[in-house]
Design a protein around this motif. Structure first.
Motif, PDB file in Angstrom:
ATOM      1  N   SER A 284       1.200  -1.199  -0.040  1.00  0.00           N
ATOM      2  CA  SER A 284      -0.638   0.180   0.123  1.00  0.00           C
ATOM      3  C   SER A 284       0.842   1.477  -0.186  1.00  0.00           C
ATOM      4  O   SER A 284       2.303   0.856   0.546  1.00  0.00           O
ATOM      5  CB  SER A 284      -0.801   0.121   0.896  1.00  0.00           C
ATOM      6  OG  SER A 284      -1.894   1.231   1.376  1.00  0.00           O
ATOM      7  N   LYS A 285       0.662   1.852  -0.952  1.00  0.00           N
ATOM      8  CA  LYS A 285       1.247   3.603  -0.976  1.00  0.00           C
ATOM      9  C   LYS A 285       0.027   4.850  -1.054  1.00  0.00           C
ATOM     10  O   LYS A 285      -0.916   4.332  -1.751  1.00  0.00           O
ATOM     11  CB  LYS A 285       2.193   3.404  -1.802  1.00  0.00           C
ATOM     12  CG  LYS A 285       3.146   2.338  -2.163  1.00  0.00           C
ATOM     13  CD  LYS A 285       4.050   2.484  -3.454  1.00  0.00           C
ATOM     14  CE  LYS A 285       5.408   1.645  -3.897  1.00  0.00           C
ATOM     15  NZ  LYS A 285       5.849   1.877  -4.462  1.00  0.00           N
ATOM     16  N   THR A 286       0.635   5.961  -0.106  1.00  0.00           N
ATOM     17  CA  THR A 286      -0.014   6.604   0.045  1.00  0.00           C
ATOM     18  C   THR A 286       0.830   7.847  -0.823  1.00  0.00           C
ATOM     19  O   THR A 286       2.141   8.414  -0.501  1.00  0.00           O
ATOM     20  CB  THR A 286      -0.429   7.326   1.672  1.00  0.00           C
ATOM     21  OG1 THR A 286      -0.887   5.785   2.326  1.00  0.00           O
ATOM     22  CG2 THR A 286      -1.776   8.113   1.643  1.00  0.00           C
TER      23      THR A 286
ATOM     24  N   ALA B 165      -1.293   7.011   8.113  1.00  0.00           N
ATOM     25  CA  ALA B 165       0.127   6.349   6.874  1.00  0.00           C
ATOM     26  C   ALA B 165       1.318   6.776   7.410  1.00  0.00           C
ATOM     27  O   ALA B 165       1.918   7.084   6.797  1.00  0.00           O
ATOM     28  CB  ALA B 165      -0.926   7.024   5.780  1.00  0.00           C
TER      29      ALA B 165
ATOM     30  N   LYS C 101       4.587   7.695   9.982  1.00  0.00           N
ATOM     31  CA  LYS C 101       5.520   6.973  11.542  1.00  0.00           C
ATOM     32  C   LYS C 101       6.281   7.272  11.028  1.00  0.00           C
ATOM     33  O   LYS C 101       6.786   7.158  10.242  1.00  0.00           O
ATOM     34  CB  LYS C 101       4.822   5.389  11.320  1.00  0.00           C
ATOM     35  CG  LYS C 101       3.434   4.921  11.541  1.00  0.00           C
ATOM     36  CD  LYS C 101       3.533   3.430  11.459  1.00  0.00           C
ATOM     37  CE  LYS C 101       2.027   2.936  11.958  1.00  0.00           C
ATOM     38  NZ  LYS C 101       0.963   3.014  10.736  1.00  0.00           N
TER      39      LYS C 101
ATOM     40  N   GLN D  15       9.406   5.656   8.203  1.00  0.00           N
ATOM     41  CA  GLN D  15       8.327   4.998   7.386  1.00  0.00           C
ATOM     42  C   GLN D  15       9.482   5.255   6.254  1.00  0.00           C
ATOM     43  O   GLN D  15       9.679   6.243   5.952  1.00  0.00           O
ATOM     44  CB  GLN D  15       7.270   5.976   7.476  1.00  0.00           C
ATOM     45  CG  GLN D  15       6.211   4.899   6.207  1.00  0.00           C
ATOM     46  CD  GLN D  15       4.645   4.988   6.878  1.00  0.00           C
ATOM     47  OE1 GLN D  15       4.596   6.074   7.883  1.00  0.00           O
ATOM     48  NE2 GLN D  15       3.803   4.659   5.628  1.00  0.00           N
TER      49      GLN D  15
ATOM     50  N   SER E 223       3.655   1.502   2.937  1.00  0.00           N
ATOM     51  CA  SER E 223       3.558   1.021   4.358  1.00  0.00           C
ATOM     52  C   SER E 223       4.488  -0.226   4.219  1.00  0.00           C
ATOM     53  O   SER E 223       4.552  -0.423   3.447  1.00  0.00           O
ATOM     54  CB  SER E 223       1.806   0.212   3.887  1.00  0.00           C
ATOM     55  OG  SER E 223       0.898  -0.580   5.123  1.00  0.00           O
TER      56      SER E 223
ATOM     57  N   GLN F 113       2.752  -3.623   5.279  1.00  0.00           N
ATOM     58  CA  GLN F 113       1.449  -4.476   5.392  1.00  0.00           C
ATOM     59  C   GLN F 113       1.612  -4.419   3.985  1.00  0.00           C
ATOM     60  O   GLN F 113       1.571  -3.432   3.046  1.00  0.00           O
ATOM     61  CB  GLN F 113       0.704  -4.358   5.799  1.00  0.00           C
ATOM     62  CG  GLN F 113       1.048  -4.036   7.728  1.00  0.00           C
ATOM     63  CD  GLN F 113       0.096  -4.298   8.310  1.00  0.00           C
ATOM     64  OE1 GLN F 113      -1.340  -3.438   8.270  1.00  0.00           O
ATOM     65  NE2 GLN F 113      -0.267  -4.515   8.962  1.00  0.00           N
TER      66      GLN F 113
ATOM     67  N   ASN G 207      -5.422  -1.030  -4.370  1.00  0.00           N
ATOM     68  CA  ASN G 207      -4.070  -0.933  -4.801  1.00  0.00           C
ATOM     69  C   ASN G 207      -4.104  -0.298  -6.186  1.00  0.00           C
ATOM     70  O   ASN G 207      -4.297  -1.283  -6.791  1.00  0.00           O
ATOM     71  CB  ASN G 207      -2.951  -1.763  -4.421  1.00  0.00           C
ATOM     72  CG  ASN G 207      -1.899  -1.166  -4.222  1.00  0.00           C
ATOM     73  OD1 ASN G 207      -0.884  -1.071  -5.746  1.00  0.00           O
ATOM     74  ND2 ASN G 207      -0.905  -0.345  -3.855  1.00  0.00           N
TER      75      ASN G 207
END
Length: 367
Positions: free
Chosen positions: A57-59, A228, A230, A233, A289, A291, A329
């Motif tokens: 997962s990418k933001t 998202a 942290k 990260q 992410s 995960q 995704n």
């Protein structure tokens, strides 16, 4: 002659049955032709089988490259620049002289304050000696205690005058020192707004300096996506004008969201070296992410109405179907998407259909 009539009647009846039979056959052939014409034919290259896949997962975010250490240097006094020793692009070190300002008035005030301090100190020393002398006379009984106390008060008053004059000297010295501008950090001059002979005002910007050895990414993310963010990260990003994918790690996050934009500011430390020419450049990046997301992998360009109620055209049990999906995704770089909501036996169609085509029978040619 009468015996021929039944035969003739039978012959006519036979012709009628044959005609009806031929008509029925032609009708069946016509219906079969219609059915064949309604069947849609596709080739195997038009269809994509569903595969199971996973993705990280990418933001997405946008930001800029900035220097961690940067300084804007302003004049503290109104004076005339007599000597400017730094140029734009020049490497300077901390404490290096950048410009001299002509402030003779401040130098004169400093000299006067120092003279006043010396005079006051001399008077204080005289008052101290007098107090010590009267202390001895008091001990010997030659003077009264009141006379001694008066001398001590005089000495304390002189000491307060010394402190006041020392403060005046400190103020005058600071004003005099403000005529010489030093570099507060080691770095490179990026802006110079003073020339020899120019009169500058107090508060006017003279230089801007950045340290190109310590750069970082400054970016913002909507507050509703704060989950998202942290510390530590991983980030993948590209700098404007450079297609190379670089990495960084989040090292600072603002504790509050901006009251106007409702965005959270964060900073990231690049893992690769970045040239100083990138300072101020825009950054397109993604928060990666830890995960992974699992689901059905299909080509991204086969998804219709991606932003609102996405769906794909599929061949399901040899018929055209419009299948709504949920996008988990998407990756534009390799044209893939991880989705859910399809049957594993579905064939994704690259051909776009209309709602009128739903439930139409499809034939798939081998070539």
């Amino acid at each position: 002659m009468q015996s021929a009539q039944p035969s003739s009647h039978f012959f006519k009846l036979s012709l009628l049955c044959l005609s009806l039979t031929l008509a029925a056959c032609q009708k069946d052939e016509k219906q079969e032709t219609v059915k064949t014409q309604n069947k849609i034919e596709l080739i195997q290259q038009d269809l994509v089988p569903i595969q199971q896949g996973s993705a990280v997962s990418k933001t997405a975010f946008t930001g800029t490259i900035r220097a961690v250490q940067q300084s804007s240097i302003q004049a503290q006094v109104t004076a005339t620049a007599t000597n400017v020793t730094a140029e734009v692009g020049q490497q300077v070190h901390k404490g290096q002289i950048l410009v001299h300002l002509n402030n003779q008035d401040n130098a004169s005030r400093l000299a006067q304050a120092q003279a006043n301090l010396a005079s006051t100190q001399a008077q204080a020393n005289q008052a101290r000696l007098m107090m010590e002398r009267k202390q001895r006379l008091l001990n010997q009984g030659f003077i009264s205690k009141v006379e001694f106390e008066q001398s001590r008060v005089d000495y304390q008053g002189q000491m307060e005058s010394v402190r006041a004059q020392q403060a005046n000297v400190d103020i005058a010295r600071k004003a005099n020192q403000d005529g010489t501008i030093y570099s507060p950090i080691s770095g490179v001059i990026t802006k110079r707004e003073v020339e020899p002979g120019q009169t500058v005002s107090a508060g006017q910007t003279l230089f801007e300096i950045v340290n190109p050895d310590r750069l970082e990414i400054q970016a913002k993310l909507p507050s509703d996506m704060q989950a998202a963010l942290k510390i530590g990260q991983k980030i993948e990003y590209t700098i404007q004008g450079n297609s190379n994918v670089l990495t960084a790690n989040v090292n600072r996050i603002s504790p509050i969201a901006d009251q106007t934009s409702r965005q959270i500011e964060f900073f990231a430390q690049p893992n690769e070296a970045i040239t100083s020419l990138s300072i101020g450049s825009f950054v397109d990046g993604s928060l990666v992410s830890a995960q992974s997301i699992s689901g059905q992998q299909i080509p991204l360009d086969t998804i219709q109405n991606v932003k609102d109620n996405p769906y794909v055209w599929v061949i399901r049990q040899n018929k055209i179907a419009k299948a709504p999906i949920q996008i988990l995704n998407q990756s534009y770089s390799n044209n893939t998407a991880i989705v859910q909501g399809l049957q594993n036996s579905d064939l994704i169609s690259r051909v776009k259909f209309n709602d009128e085509d739903i439930q139409q029978v499809v034939s798939i040619a081998k070539n």
